[in-house]
Motif scaffolding. Sequence first.
Motif, PDB file in Angstrom:
ATOM      1  N   SER A 174       0.832  -1.191   0.000  1.00  0.00           N
ATOM      2  CA  SER A 174       0.000   0.000   0.000  1.00  0.00           C
ATOM      3  C   SER A 174       0.872   1.248   0.000  1.00  0.00           C
ATOM      4  O   SER A 174       1.945   1.293   0.613  1.00  0.00           O
ATOM      5  CB  SER A 174      -0.914   0.008   1.224  1.00  0.00           C
ATOM      6  OG  SER A 174      -1.574   1.247   1.341  1.00  0.00           O
ATOM      7  N   LEU A 175       0.401   2.294  -0.695  1.00  0.00           N
ATOM      8  CA  LEU A 175       1.110   3.568  -0.691  1.00  0.00           C
ATOM      9  C   LEU A 175       1.066   4.238   0.676  1.00  0.00           C
ATOM     10  O   LEU A 175       1.841   5.159   0.946  1.00  0.00           O
ATOM     11  CB  LEU A 175       0.512   4.511  -1.745  1.00  0.00           C
ATOM     12  CG  LEU A 175       0.771   4.131  -3.206  1.00  0.00           C
ATOM     13  CD1 LEU A 175       0.039   5.093  -4.132  1.00  0.00           C
ATOM     14  CD2 LEU A 175       2.257   4.124  -3.507  1.00  0.00           C
ATOM     15  N   ASP A 176       0.160   3.781   1.537  1.00  0.00           N
ATOM     16  CA  ASP A 176       0.090   4.336   2.894  1.00  0.00           C
ATOM     17  C   ASP A 176       1.081   3.672   3.834  1.00  0.00           C
ATOM     18  O   ASP A 176       1.205   4.083   4.999  1.00  0.00           O
ATOM     19  CB  ASP A 176      -1.323   4.178   3.458  1.00  0.00           C
ATOM     20  CG  ASP A 176      -2.336   5.031   2.701  1.00  0.00           C
ATOM     21  OD1 ASP A 176      -1.948   6.113   2.234  1.00  0.00           O
ATOM     22  OD2 ASP A 176      -3.500   4.608   2.564  1.00  0.00           O
ATOM     23  N   ALA A 177       1.788   2.646   3.339  1.00  0.00           N
ATOM     24  CA  ALA A 177       2.765   1.964   4.185  1.00  0.00           C
ATOM     25  C   ALA A 177       3.939   2.891   4.477  1.00  0.00           C
ATOM     26  O   ALA A 177       4.249   3.800   3.708  1.00  0.00           O
ATOM     27  CB  ALA A 177       3.250   0.686   3.508  1.00  0.00           C
ATOM     28  N   SER A 178       4.596   2.626   5.602  1.00  0.00           N
ATOM     29  CA  SER A 178       5.736   3.452   5.993  1.00  0.00           C
ATOM     30  C   SER A 178       6.859   3.306   4.977  1.00  0.00           C
ATOM     31  O   SER A 178       7.119   2.217   4.458  1.00  0.00           O
ATOM     32  CB  SER A 178       6.224   3.033   7.382  1.00  0.00           C
ATOM     33  OG  SER A 178       7.378   3.756   7.739  1.00  0.00           O
ATOM     34  N   ALA A 179       7.534   4.404   4.678  1.00  0.00           N
ATOM     35  CA  ALA A 179       8.622   4.383   3.700  1.00  0.00           C
ATOM     36  C   ALA A 179       9.820   3.600   4.215  1.00  0.00           C
ATOM     37  O   ALA A 179      10.615   3.088   3.429  1.00  0.00           O
ATOM     38  CB  ALA A 179       9.040   5.808   3.348  1.00  0.00           C
ATOM     39  N   ASP A 184       8.964   5.263  12.354  1.00  0.00           N
ATOM     40  CA  ASP A 184       7.577   5.535  12.728  1.00  0.00           C
ATOM     41  C   ASP A 184       7.288   7.022  12.656  1.00  0.00           C
ATOM     42  O   ASP A 184       6.513   7.572  13.440  1.00  0.00           O
ATOM     43  CB  ASP A 184       7.288   5.023  14.146  1.00  0.00           C
ATOM     44  CG  ASP A 184       7.406   3.505  14.244  1.00  0.00           C
ATOM     45  OD1 ASP A 184       7.098   2.837  13.238  1.00  0.00           O
ATOM     46  OD2 ASP A 184       7.801   3.008  15.316  1.00  0.00           O
ATOM     47  N   GLY A 186       5.749   8.615  10.381  1.00  0.00           N
ATOM     48  CA  GLY A 186       4.562   8.935   9.598  1.00  0.00           C
ATOM     49  C   GLY A 186       4.852   9.227   8.143  1.00  0.00           C
ATOM     50  O   GLY A 186       3.964   9.650   7.403  1.00  0.00           O
ATOM     51  N   TYR A 187       6.079   9.034   7.709  1.00  0.00           N
ATOM     52  CA  TYR A 187       6.470   9.291   6.318  1.00  0.00           C
ATOM     53  C   TYR A 187       6.156   8.043   5.503  1.00  0.00           C
ATOM     54  O   TYR A 187       6.762   6.981   5.684  1.00  0.00           O
ATOM     55  CB  TYR A 187       7.958   9.619   6.263  1.00  0.00           C
ATOM     56  CG  TYR A 187       8.412  10.213   4.948  1.00  0.00           C
ATOM     57  CD1 TYR A 187       8.018  11.494   4.564  1.00  0.00           C
ATOM     58  CD2 TYR A 187       9.228   9.492   4.092  1.00  0.00           C
ATOM     59  CE1 TYR A 187       8.431  12.045   3.369  1.00  0.00           C
ATOM     60  CE2 TYR A 187       9.652  10.035   2.894  1.00  0.00           C
ATOM     61  CZ  TYR A 187       9.251  11.307   2.538  1.00  0.00           C
ATOM     62  OH  TYR A 187       9.657  11.849   1.335  1.00  0.00           O
ATOM     63  N   SER A 188       5.160   8.127   4.617  1.00  0.00           N
ATOM     64  CA  SER A 188       4.697   6.964   3.862  1.00  0.00           C
ATOM     65  C   SER A 188       5.239   6.975   2.437  1.00  0.00           C
ATOM     66  O   SER A 188       5.837   7.957   1.979  1.00  0.00           O
ATOM     67  CB  SER A 188       3.164   6.932   3.839  1.00  0.00           C
ATOM     68  OG  SER A 188       2.661   8.081   3.187  1.00  0.00           O
ATOM     69  N   LEU A 189       5.000   5.874   1.729  1.00  0.00           N
ATOM     70  CA  LEU A 189       5.487   5.752   0.354  1.00  0.00           C
ATOM     71  C   LEU A 189       4.872   6.802  -0.563  1.00  0.00           C
ATOM     72  O   LEU A 189       5.514   7.261  -1.506  1.00  0.00           O
ATOM     73  CB  LEU A 189       5.172   4.346  -0.173  1.00  0.00           C
ATOM     74  CG  LEU A 189       5.956   3.198   0.446  1.00  0.00           C
ATOM     75  CD1 LEU A 189       5.466   1.872  -0.114  1.00  0.00           C
ATOM     76  CD2 LEU A 189       7.451   3.349   0.190  1.00  0.00           C
ATOM     77  N   ASP A 191       4.399   9.770   0.017  1.00  0.00           N
ATOM     78  CA  ASP A 191       5.137  11.023   0.143  1.00  0.00           C
ATOM     79  C   ASP A 191       6.363  11.069  -0.751  1.00  0.00           C
ATOM     80  O   ASP A 191       6.945  12.138  -0.960  1.00  0.00           O
ATOM     81  CB  ASP A 191       5.565  11.239   1.607  1.00  0.00           C
ATOM     82  CG  ASP A 191       4.372  11.382   2.533  1.00  0.00           C
ATOM     83  OD1 ASP A 191       3.390  12.011   2.123  1.00  0.00           O
ATOM     84  OD2 ASP A 191       4.424  10.856   3.658  1.00  0.00           O
TER      85      ASP A 191
END
Length: 275
Positions: A174-179, A184, A186-189, A191
């Motif tokens: 998911s693009l909402d997963a952590s980069a 932790d 809150g920076y997701s893929l 972004d």
Amino acid sequence: MSAVRYRTQRARHHHDDAPDTARDFERLAALPQGSEREELCSRLVEAWLPMAHRLAAKYRNRGESLEDLEQVAALGLVKAVNRYDPAMGTPFVPFAVPTITGEIRRHFRDHTWDVHVPRRVQELRNKVRAAVRELNTAVDDRTPSVREIAAHTGLSEEDVSAGLEAMETFRSLSLDASASADSDDGYSLVDTLGHTEAAYDTAVAREAVKPCLRELPERQRKVLYLRYFRDMTQSRIGKELGISQMHVSRLLSKSCERVRRQVEREHRPVRAHTA
């Protein structure tokens, strides 16, 4: 004369979900299409549904929920009930099991891959996946190498590599997963994805009109410069050039139209001419 010994046949494993419905199937085969046949089909499906659920449970832990697999198995059961012909002499279970399992496998093949891969690669993925499981029981808790999997399956190392890559395409991230797995913040893929830059279109348009502007008469270039680069009104331009505001308006319209047509003509796609 010596006595002939007959090998005793091993009793087949009997499941509690195998009801005796032979007479119902014989009756079903004799019924024409209609409400009575549909009602009997429904009762047969309901009677054999536990068997379909048992077959579906064998495919759990493969990325699909058990509830979804049971629905797919039930669909295969409906097809089996409608297609079964007791006159062929085959019991219902040997006929229904391949139909149900085939429906489940088609579901995995056609509907559960987030990234579509060719059927051949899907088959390689299944062989490699099974080999990894078998080798993991023999090797000391380490992932077997490509060479070991190739030797175990008889596949080429290239096919094994394709199967290993396909194992990563069954489910997408998911693009909402952590980069970062260890972060932790809150920076997701999502972004990390770029955004459309409007200035690119402006730069392309500017370069497209430059040669067209150079070909305009000097007065028209002057009018365009004063209007769009100096932000002067048409009345003020007219006073500076000693012409009327109406004349300025006509020069602006004429210049813009000429530039627009020239740009469209030069950037129009060339069509292939057939002989």
